[in-house]
Design an enzyme around this catalytic site. Structure first.
Site, mmCIF file in Angstrom:
data_model
loop_
_atom_site.group_PDB
_atom_site.id
_atom_site.type_symbol
_atom_site.label_atom_id
_atom_site.label_comp_id
_atom_site.label_asym_id
_atom_site.label_seq_id
_atom_site.Cartn_x
_atom_site.Cartn_y
_atom_site.Cartn_z
ATOM 1 N N TYR A 1 21.230 5.342 13.609
ATOM 2 C CA TYR A 1 19.742 4.452 14.440
ATOM 3 C C TYR A 1 18.623 5.514 15.066
ATOM 4 O O TYR A 1 17.536 5.934 14.090
ATOM 5 C CB TYR A 1 20.469 3.510 15.869
ATOM 6 N N ASP B 1 7.335 -10.148 9.900
ATOM 7 C CA ASP B 1 8.281 -10.238 10.047
ATOM 8 C C ASP B 1 9.191 -10.471 9.953
ATOM 9 O O ASP B 1 8.630 -11.790 8.821
ATOM 10 C CB ASP B 1 8.515 -10.069 11.653
ATOM 11 N N GLY C 1 30.215 9.274 18.804
ATOM 12 C CA GLY C 1 29.403 9.197 19.434
ATOM 13 C C GLY C 1 28.166 9.266 20.578
ATOM 14 O O GLY C 1 26.732 9.577 20.416
ATOM 15 N N LYS D 1 15.086 6.247 13.558
ATOM 16 C CA LYS D 1 13.890 6.580 14.219
ATOM 17 C C LYS D 1 12.370 7.742 14.149
ATOM 18 O O LYS D 1 11.659 7.833 13.830
ATOM 19 C CB LYS D 1 13.844 5.987 15.698
ATOM 20 N N THR E 1 11.447 5.613 20.286
ATOM 21 C CA THR E 1 12.807 5.562 21.107
ATOM 22 C C THR E 1 12.659 7.196 21.340
ATOM 23 O O THR E 1 12.595 8.085 21.263
ATOM 24 C CB THR E 1 14.042 4.481 20.573
ATOM 25 N N ASP E 2 12.913 6.959 23.305
ATOM 26 C CA ASP E 2 13.856 7.953 23.603
ATOM 27 C C ASP E 2 15.218 8.749 22.731
ATOM 28 O O ASP E 2 15.480 10.114 22.913
ATOM 29 C CB ASP E 2 13.835 7.948 24.800
ATOM 30 N N GLU E 3 15.646 8.179 22.525
ATOM 31 C CA GLU E 3 17.174 8.257 21.281
ATOM 32 C C GLU E 3 16.325 9.493 20.481
ATOM 33 O O GLU E 3 17.761 10.346 20.483
ATOM 34 C CB GLU E 3 17.679 7.292 21.266
ATOM 35 N N THR F 1 15.018 -10.935 10.359
ATOM 36 C CA THR F 1 16.739 -10.743 10.652
ATOM 37 C C THR F 1 17.266 -11.029 11.036
ATOM 38 O O THR F 1 16.438 -11.948 12.038
ATOM 39 C CB THR F 1 16.769 -9.543 10.116
ATOM 40 N N PHE G 1 12.160 -8.339 19.865
ATOM 41 C CA PHE G 1 12.280 -8.141 21.269
ATOM 42 C C PHE G 1 11.124 -8.108 21.825
ATOM 43 O O PHE G 1 10.049 -8.993 22.250
ATOM 44 C CB PHE G 1 13.519 -7.953 21.794
ATOM 45 N N ILE G 2 10.989 -6.375 21.565
ATOM 46 C CA ILE G 2 9.641 -5.566 22.363
ATOM 47 C C ILE G 2 8.613 -6.718 21.019
ATOM 48 O O ILE G 2 7.248 -6.780 22.137
ATOM 49 C CB ILE G 2 10.033 -4.293 22.422
#
Ligand code: NAD
Ligand code: TYD
Length: 361
Positions: A166, A34, A299, A170, A131-133, A37, A12-13
């Site tokens: 995830y 790539d 979670g 990261k 990511t911000d996660e 997947t 995507f990005i």
């Protein structure tokens, strides 16, 4: 810098970053690496696939020997690393794949770059997209009031506190990138971005999944009560930020990228319903009954909110699109590109592109 390796460019990005670099910098050779997947789809890049400064390579970042060969073969000066497993729900079911690709794959790429650059850091850069996660979850101070829903935001200095497999994978990859800077002196950059939306997003993620389900009259599975908050950024603005930071970012530094655009999931769902119904010519409220509250994600982080002031003050980047405009553009794109969506939901996309490249790995 001449030869740039972009990993995960069929996702995507990554596809937006590849498109921007191929079109904007004809003097650069852009190598898109790539593994294709389930999330990789070369149809995302149809418009630029025959550009003279573009090469696609099907390879797995975990294949260290192959990464070393490719760095040398293409004389890579800069890496923009986006390849990753990216879906939280999949990480809950299969954490090993996330550790393999996101942690070991990033390490393999770092080591291959280090091996090839061999201490000559002049004009080299390893830019890692995160990511911000990784920062964990924020509280809702005033859930009943409009956004921002809390006084706290993620800053570049916020302590890492990932909750999902995830985000844990990261976070680990971010630490490895910084360790290569601190230990070996490798020129690195890390950016942590909020949720992206826009064309070419795989329809397992909230926005494309729900647009497609509304179009097809299928239920919209809202996790829990739909009160979780995400900060949404139009994907082309993320690609623009990556371009700015790649060229002007302070080596060794971290930048947060976000839209100051917090939405509760349930409110996003209502906007999607309204927009799809309007564009399809349905009467207002036609698809409201599709909202279905389902068991919450394990979670499930309550709120993400990025403070990207540093990026604005230091490098002058700001989002170019208002959310209302971006979401209408996005819905319109998915409705106008039903074949792209239907090829994914039917599995056709994998057959066509994976056959085409199966002998090149
Ligand atoms: P995506 O899942 O759409 O694309 C990931 C791409 O990586 C796919 O093309 C896939 O084929 C490729 N890939 C996966 N494993 C690979 C491997 N072992 N070797 C080579 N290629 C492999 O993901 P996305 O949403 O485009 O995210 C791209 C990056 O941006 C990720 O690193 C993600 O963590 C980060 N990010 C995403 C968001 C978001 O909202 N989507 C927000 C912030 C950061
Ligand atoms: P998602 O697009 O998976 O991104 P992320 O988990 O990385 O934030 O999900 C965005 C939000 O939407 C998140 O709070 C989970 C929620 N969600 C649903 O309620 N239902 C769904 O079917 C999906 C995919 C997500």
């Amino acid at each position: 810098m001449k030869n740039i390796l972009i990993t995960g460019g069929a996702g995507f990005i990554g596809s937006h970053v590849v498109r921007l670099f191929v079109n904007k910098y004809p003097e650069y050779n852009i190598v898109n690496l790539d593994a294709l997947t389930y999330a990789g789809n070369l149809a995302n890049l149809k418009d630029i696939e025959s550009a003279p400064n573009y090469t696609f390579i099907k390879a797995d970042i975990c294949d260290y020997e192959r990464m070393c060969d490719l760095m040398q073969e293409h004389a890579i000066d800069g890496v923009i690393h986006l390849a990753a497993e990216s879906h939280v729900d999949r990480s809950i079911k299969d954490p090993f794949t996330f550790a393999r690709t996101n942690v070991m794959g990033t390490l393999s790429l770092l080591q291959a770059a280090r091996q090839y650059w061999n201490g000559d850091w002049q004009g080299k850069l390893f830019y890692h997209i995160s990511t911000d996660e990784v920062y964990g979850a924020l509280e809702l101070d005033k859930p009943e009031e409009p956004a921002p829903y809390g006084s706290e935001f993620f800053l570049e200095t916020t302590k890492y506190n990932p909750h999902s497999p995830y985000s844990a994978s990261k976070a680990a990859s971010d630490h490895f990138v910084r360790a290569y800077h601190d230990t070996y002196g490798m020129p690195t950059l890390v950016t942590n971005c909020s949720n992206n939306y826009g064309p070419y997003q795989f329809p397992e993620k909230l926005i494309p999944l729900f647009i497609n389900n509304i179009r097809r009259g299928k239920p919209l599975p809202v996790y829990g009560k739909g009160e979780n908050v995400r900060d949404w950024l139009y994907v082309v603005d993320h690609a623009r930020a990556i371009d700015t930071i790649f060229h002007q970012g302070k080596v060794g530094d971290t930048y947060n990228i976000g839209g100051f655009n917090e939405w509760k999931n349930i409110d996003i769902v209502k906007v999607l319903i309204k927009t799809v119904d309007k564009l399809l010519g349905n009467p207002a409220g036609h698809s409201d009954h599709l909202i279905t509250f389902v068991t919450d994600r394990a979670g499930h982080d309550l709120r993400y909110a990025i403070d990207s002031t540093k990026l604005k003050n230091e490098l002058g980047w700001e989002p170019s699109l208002q959310f209302e405009e971006g979401i209408e553009k996005t819905v319109r794109w998915y409705l106008d590109n039903q074949e792209w969506m239907d090829n994914i939901t039917s599995g056709e996309y994998e057959k066509y592109y994976k056959d085409m490249y199966q002998n090149r790995s």
